[in-house]
Design a protein around this motif. Structure first.
Motif, short mmCIF file in Angstrom:
data_model
loop_
_atom_site.label_atom_id
_atom_site.label_comp_id
_atom_site.label_asym_id
_atom_site.label_seq_id
_atom_site.Cartn_x
_atom_site.Cartn_y
_atom_site.Cartn_z
N MET A 1 0.81 -1.21 0.00
CA MET A 1 0.00 0.00 0.00
C MET A 1 0.84 1.27 0.00
N LEU A 2 2.14 1.11 -0.07
CA LEU A 2 3.01 2.28 0.01
C LEU A 2 2.79 3.25 -1.15
N LEU A 3 2.75 2.74 -2.36
CA LEU A 3 2.66 3.63 -3.53
C LEU A 3 1.38 4.48 -3.53
N PRO A 4 0.20 3.90 -3.29
CA PRO A 4 -1.00 4.75 -3.23
C PRO A 4 -0.94 5.79 -2.10
N LYS A 5 -0.33 5.41 -0.99
CA LYS A 5 -0.18 6.38 0.11
C LYS A 5 0.79 7.49 -0.28
N LEU A 6 1.80 7.14 -1.08
CA LEU A 6 2.71 8.17 -1.59
C LEU A 6 1.97 9.12 -2.53
N SER A 7 1.04 8.60 -3.31
CA SER A 7 0.23 9.47 -4.18
C SER A 7 -0.60 10.45 -3.36
N LEU A 8 -1.20 9.94 -2.29
CA LEU A 8 -1.99 10.82 -1.42
C LEU A 8 -1.08 11.86 -0.76
N ALA A 9 0.09 11.43 -0.31
CA ALA A 9 1.05 12.36 0.30
C ALA A 9 1.52 13.39 -0.72
N LEU A 10 1.74 12.96 -1.96
CA LEU A 10 2.13 13.88 -3.03
C LEU A 10 1.06 14.95 -3.22
N THR A 49 -10.74 20.41 -2.15
CA THR A 49 -11.46 19.15 -1.99
C THR A 49 -10.51 17.97 -2.13
N ILE A 50 -9.64 18.01 -3.14
CA ILE A 50 -8.66 16.94 -3.34
C ILE A 50 -7.72 16.87 -2.13
N LEU A 51 -7.31 18.02 -1.62
CA LEU A 51 -6.44 18.07 -0.44
C LEU A 51 -7.11 17.43 0.77
N ILE A 52 -8.35 17.80 1.02
CA ILE A 52 -9.09 17.26 2.18
C ILE A 52 -9.27 15.75 2.05
N PHE A 53 -9.69 15.28 0.87
CA PHE A 53 -9.90 13.85 0.69
C PHE A 53 -8.58 13.08 0.75
N SER A 54 -7.51 13.65 0.23
CA SER A 54 -6.21 12.98 0.29
C SER A 54 -5.77 12.80 1.74
N ALA A 55 -5.92 13.84 2.54
CA ALA A 55 -5.55 13.75 3.95
C ALA A 55 -6.43 12.72 4.67
N ALA A 56 -7.72 12.76 4.43
CA ALA A 56 -8.63 11.82 5.08
C ALA A 56 -8.31 10.38 4.69
N LEU A 57 -8.05 10.14 3.41
CA LEU A 57 -7.77 8.79 2.93
C LEU A 57 -6.39 8.30 3.37
N LEU A 58 -5.49 9.21 3.64
CA LEU A 58 -4.18 8.80 4.14
C LEU A 58 -4.32 8.21 5.54
N ASN A 95 1.30 18.74 -13.68
CA ASN A 95 0.11 17.88 -13.71
C ASN A 95 0.38 16.58 -14.46
N LEU A 96 1.11 16.66 -15.56
CA LEU A 96 1.37 15.46 -16.35
C LEU A 96 2.27 14.48 -15.59
N PHE A 97 3.28 14.99 -14.90
CA PHE A 97 4.13 14.11 -14.10
C PHE A 97 3.35 13.48 -12.95
N ILE A 98 2.52 14.27 -12.31
CA ILE A 98 1.71 13.74 -11.20
C ILE A 98 0.71 12.71 -11.73
N ALA A 99 0.12 12.95 -12.89
CA ALA A 99 -0.81 11.98 -13.49
C ALA A 99 -0.13 10.64 -13.74
N LEU A 100 1.11 10.68 -14.23
CA LEU A 100 1.85 9.43 -14.45
C LEU A 100 2.08 8.68 -13.14
N PHE A 101 2.46 9.41 -12.11
CA PHE A 101 2.69 8.79 -10.80
C PHE A 101 1.39 8.18 -10.27
N HIS A 102 0.30 8.94 -10.35
CA HIS A 102 -1.00 8.45 -9.87
C HIS A 102 -1.47 7.26 -10.70
N ALA A 103 -1.23 7.28 -12.00
CA ALA A 103 -1.65 6.15 -12.85
C ALA A 103 -0.93 4.87 -12.42
N TYR A 104 0.35 4.98 -12.12
CA TYR A 104 1.09 3.82 -11.65
C TYR A 104 0.54 3.35 -10.30
#
Length: 120
Positions: A1-10, A49-58, A95-104
């Protein structure tokens, strides 16, 4: 679960300064996002909204919700250069670099959790 948590942290690490800059009317925000308009205010509300949900889901991780959040981000980030009509804006580039990270992250999470993000 590390990678998805890194996406939320990002998301959190990127959106705290971005939202702060937009709220405080920083010069770099004007350069990157343009003058203050209702559209920029709407974008700020989406970012918050994305910030709030990212923190909550982390802190309360839910794989399906993480996949949903990151998938929406991937789509809007990939559509951004088409809608804006440029690839040179620093927001578009990041945004494009973050999208690639999130896609992975979504790909890895869907494999780990045996979730197909495109089938209910």
């Amino acid at each position: 679960m590390l990678l998805p948590k890194l996406s939320l942290a990002l998301n959190i690490l990127v959106l705290i300064p971005v939202c702060s800059g937009l709220l405080l009317k920083a010069n770099w925000a004007l350069d990157s996002y343009g003058i203050e308009t209702p559209a920029r205010g709407i974008l700020l509300s989406i970012y918050l909204t994305i910030l709030i949900f990212s923190a909550a889901l982390l802190f309360k991780f839910d794989a399906k919700m993480v996949i949903a959040l990151l998938s929406v981000q991937i789509i809007y980030k990939l559509l951004s250069p088409i809608m804006v009509g440029t690839m040179t804006n620093p927001v578009i580039i990041s945004n494009l670099f973050i999208a690639l990270f999130h896609a992975y992250s979504v790909w890895k999470l869907s494999i780990i959790e045996k979730i197909n993000p495109f089938v209910s």
